[in-house]
Design an enzyme around this catalytic site. Structure first.
Site, PDB file in Angstrom:
ATOM      1  N   LYS A 120       0.969  -1.097  -0.132  1.00 37.73           N
ATOM      2  CA  LYS A 120      -0.038   0.065   0.006  1.00 37.73           C
ATOM      3  C   LYS A 120       0.884   1.216   0.007  1.00 37.73           C
ATOM      4  CE  LYS A 120      -4.505   0.901   0.425  1.00 37.73           C
ATOM      5  NZ  LYS A 120      -5.644  -0.074  -0.253  1.00 37.73           N
ATOM      6  N   GLY A 232     -20.457   6.349   2.929  1.00 35.10           N
ATOM      7  CA  GLY A 232     -19.334   6.771   1.903  1.00 35.10           C
ATOM      8  C   GLY A 232     -19.899   6.835   0.551  1.00 35.10           C
ATOM      9  N   GLY A 234     -17.920   7.604  -2.326  1.00 35.34           N
ATOM     10  CA  GLY A 234     -16.871   7.614  -3.319  1.00 35.34           C
ATOM     11  C   GLY A 234     -17.065   6.750  -4.442  1.00 35.34           C
ATOM     12  N   ASN A 235     -15.793   6.209  -5.091  1.00 36.91           N
ATOM     13  CA  ASN A 235     -16.075   5.330  -6.076  1.00 36.91           C
ATOM     14  C   ASN A 235     -16.990   4.017  -5.757  1.00 36.91           C
ATOM     15  OD1 ASN A 235     -14.944   2.576  -7.207  1.00 36.91           O
ATOM     16  ND2 ASN A 235     -14.719   3.876  -8.720  1.00 36.91           N
ATOM     17  N   ALA A 236     -16.541   3.362  -4.668  1.00 35.79           N
ATOM     18  CA  ALA A 236     -17.183   2.339  -4.166  1.00 35.79           C
ATOM     19  C   ALA A 236     -18.654   2.640  -3.722  1.00 35.79           C
ATOM     20  CB  ALA A 236     -16.261   1.336  -2.963  1.00 35.79           C
ATOM     21  N   GLY A 237     -18.735   3.477  -2.930  1.00 35.37           N
ATOM     22  CA  GLY A 237     -20.079   3.847  -2.500  1.00 35.37           C
ATOM     23  C   GLY A 237     -20.977   4.102  -3.694  1.00 35.37           C
TER      24      GLY A 237
HETATM   25  N1  GLU Z   1      -7.127   0.181  -3.248  1.00 35.72           N
HETATM   26  C1  GLU Z   1      -7.890  -0.993  -3.675  1.00 35.72           C
HETATM   27  C2  GLU Z   1      -8.022  -1.846  -2.396  1.00 35.72           C
HETATM   28  O1  GLU Z   1      -7.846  -1.300  -1.281  1.00 35.72           O
HETATM   29  C3  GLU Z   1      -7.541  -1.653  -4.866  1.00 35.72           C
HETATM   30  C4  GLU Z   1      -6.170  -2.314  -4.894  1.00 35.72           C
HETATM   31  C5  GLU Z   1      -5.763  -2.747  -6.347  1.00 35.72           C
HETATM   32  O2  GLU Z   1      -6.303  -2.844  -7.107  1.00 35.72           O
HETATM   33  O3  GLU Z   1      -4.329  -2.864  -6.228  1.00 35.72           O
HETATM   34  O4  GLU Z   1      -8.306  -2.950  -2.617  1.00 35.72           O
END
Ligand code: GLU
Length: 430
Positions: A120, A232, A234-237
């Site tokens: 990360k 939330g 954003g993209n996911a929500g």
């Molecule tokens: N940031 C996203 C996660 O937390 C995607 C990570 C990725 O695609 O490498 O799963």
């Protein structure tokens, strides 16, 4: 039948709940180590990241001054393959958050059984206060500093909170310039025109919908007409709202973002809400809905709750008041370990984060495969392969929870940590 036995007697000590995400990730691993009877040396190895890089970036601002930003890249464990995980741009970013998120990426890739480790990255900044040009300079400066540990065979970033396909494009370009050749495979979540995958944008939410569908089956819950609240936006929500309605037939009764939420018990129109947020920048004032706080949204009497924002929103304090039948965690780390036991005791079926939100990294892995072969799949193929991965992973976790008599997070950990531990031992590292 859902097994809700074996709930340890947790002694709640007022005001001392641990909220440091990395301490939480380690606690979760410690519990798993006990369940799996993990060798102490393997356990000790998996408690820490193998590598972490701290960087300092000096950026030229539009007004001619220079500003300094701190950034990080953590490679938690690469026993099963190159490390993989997003980059977060957030004012509250800390090294411990990045370490926790990198650990969760390790378990995420293992639980969906893709040949990748976990990593990360993050930069402490507020992208809302940066111009587009400043954001581009920051993104490129970050890559210049971390490029030495990135690569399609080494560590592959992706989007996370407040980072976008455009940011991935700048980063892919900067890395390619450094290497002197096209290296689109170094990063995923790219725009389609630069080697992105079809179906990547909504993959996190789509994977979560597969998990909710399977959970509803095992619980005997009808998703058509089921009520859903999303914390939330954003993209996911946002994709959870549209796909929850489209794929599951759920009624989206409430959504919220960092500034507050909106509630309509008869259902909101997801596309209209998204268009409103795009136009005004927030949800407040949306017509045909009452205002609701993030805290109240979490406690709504709904069938499906979808935490899709940040860590630690369901704690020992509010967990006793969560009334949803299913909590589908599209966010990373939304529930504390103490809250997990309270939810289990109260019969809330939690689909844990690193299972529920694994759709994003699964399609990221598909993107890597397509980049490596330079051949691109149809959206239908991506959707089918994603569904298969998520469904298999869901049932592996659900069955493990039944077998061990533990809550779903501990079951997901048992599946994932078991796989990583096996790779560590096979490689002869421990
Ligand atoms: N940031 C996203 C996660 O937390 C995607 C990570 C990725 O695609 O490498 O799963």
């Amino acid at each position: 039948m859902i097994n809700t036995q074996i709930v340890p007697d947790i002694v709640f000590r007022e005001n001392v709940e641990e909220l440091n995400p990395f301490a939480i990730a380690q606690t979760q691993l410690d519990e798993t180590a006990a369940v799996l009877c993990l060798e102490p040396a393997v356990h000790a190895f998996l408690r820490e990241p193998v590598r972490e890089l701290h960087v300092t970036l000096s950026i030229r601002m539009d007004d001619g001054t220079s500003k300094v930003f701190k950034g990080f890249r953590v490679q938690y464990n690469d026993a099963r393959g190159p490390t993989k995980g997003g980059i977060r741009f957030h004012p509250d970013e800390t090294i411990d958050t990045v370490k926790a998120l990198a650990a969760w990426m390790t378990w995420k890739c293992a639980v969906v059984d893709i040949p990748l480790g976990g990593g990360k990255g993050g930069v402490i900044c507020n992208p809302k206060e940066l111009s587009n040009a400043e954001l581009e300079r920051l993104s490129r400066a970050y890559v210049r500093q971390v490029a030495r540990i990135l690569g399609p065979e080494m560590d592959i970033p992706a989007p996370d909170v407040y980072t976008t396909p455009q940011i991935m494009a700048w980063m892919a370009d900067e890395y390619s310039v450094i290497r002197g050749q096209n290296e689109f495979g170094v990063i995923t979540g790219k725009p389609l025109a630069l080697g992105g995958s079809r179906g990547r944008e909504d993959a996190t939410a789509r994977g979560g919908m597969c998990c909710i569908r399977e959970a509803s089956r095992v619980l005997g819950l009808e998703t058509r007409g089921a009520t859903m609240a999303i914390q939330g936006f954003g993209n996911a929500g946002q994709f959870a709202a549209t796909l929850g309605q489209e794929l599951l037939g759920a009624v989206i009764v409430a959504v919220s973002d960092s500034r507050g939420g909106i509630y309509n018990p008869n259902g909101l129109k997801p596309q209209d809400v998204i268009a409103y947020k795009k136009r005004t920048g927030c949800l407040t004032g949306y017509p045909d809905a009452a205002p609701i706080s993030n805290a109240d949204l979490l406690e709504l009497d709904v069938d499906i709750l979808v935490p899709s924002a940040l860590e630690n929103v369901i704690t020992a304090e509010n967990a006793p008041r969560i009334r949803a039948r299913i909590s589908a965690e599209l966010a990373n780390g939304p529930t504390t370990p103490e809250a997990d036991y309270i939810l289990q005791r109260n019969g809330v079926y939690v689909i844990p984060d690193f299972l529920c939100n694994a759709g994003g990294v699964t399609v990221s892995y598909f993107e890597m495969v397509q980049n490596a072969y330079d051949r691109y799949w149809s959206e239908k193929t991506v959707h089918e392969r994603l569904d298969e991965k998520m469904t298999t992973a869901f049932h592996a976790v659900h069955d493990k929870a039944q077998e061990l008599g533990v809550h779903n997070r501990l079951a997901a950990y048992s599946v994932a940590v078991g796989r990583v531990a096996e790779a560590v031992k096979l490689r002869g590292w421990v």
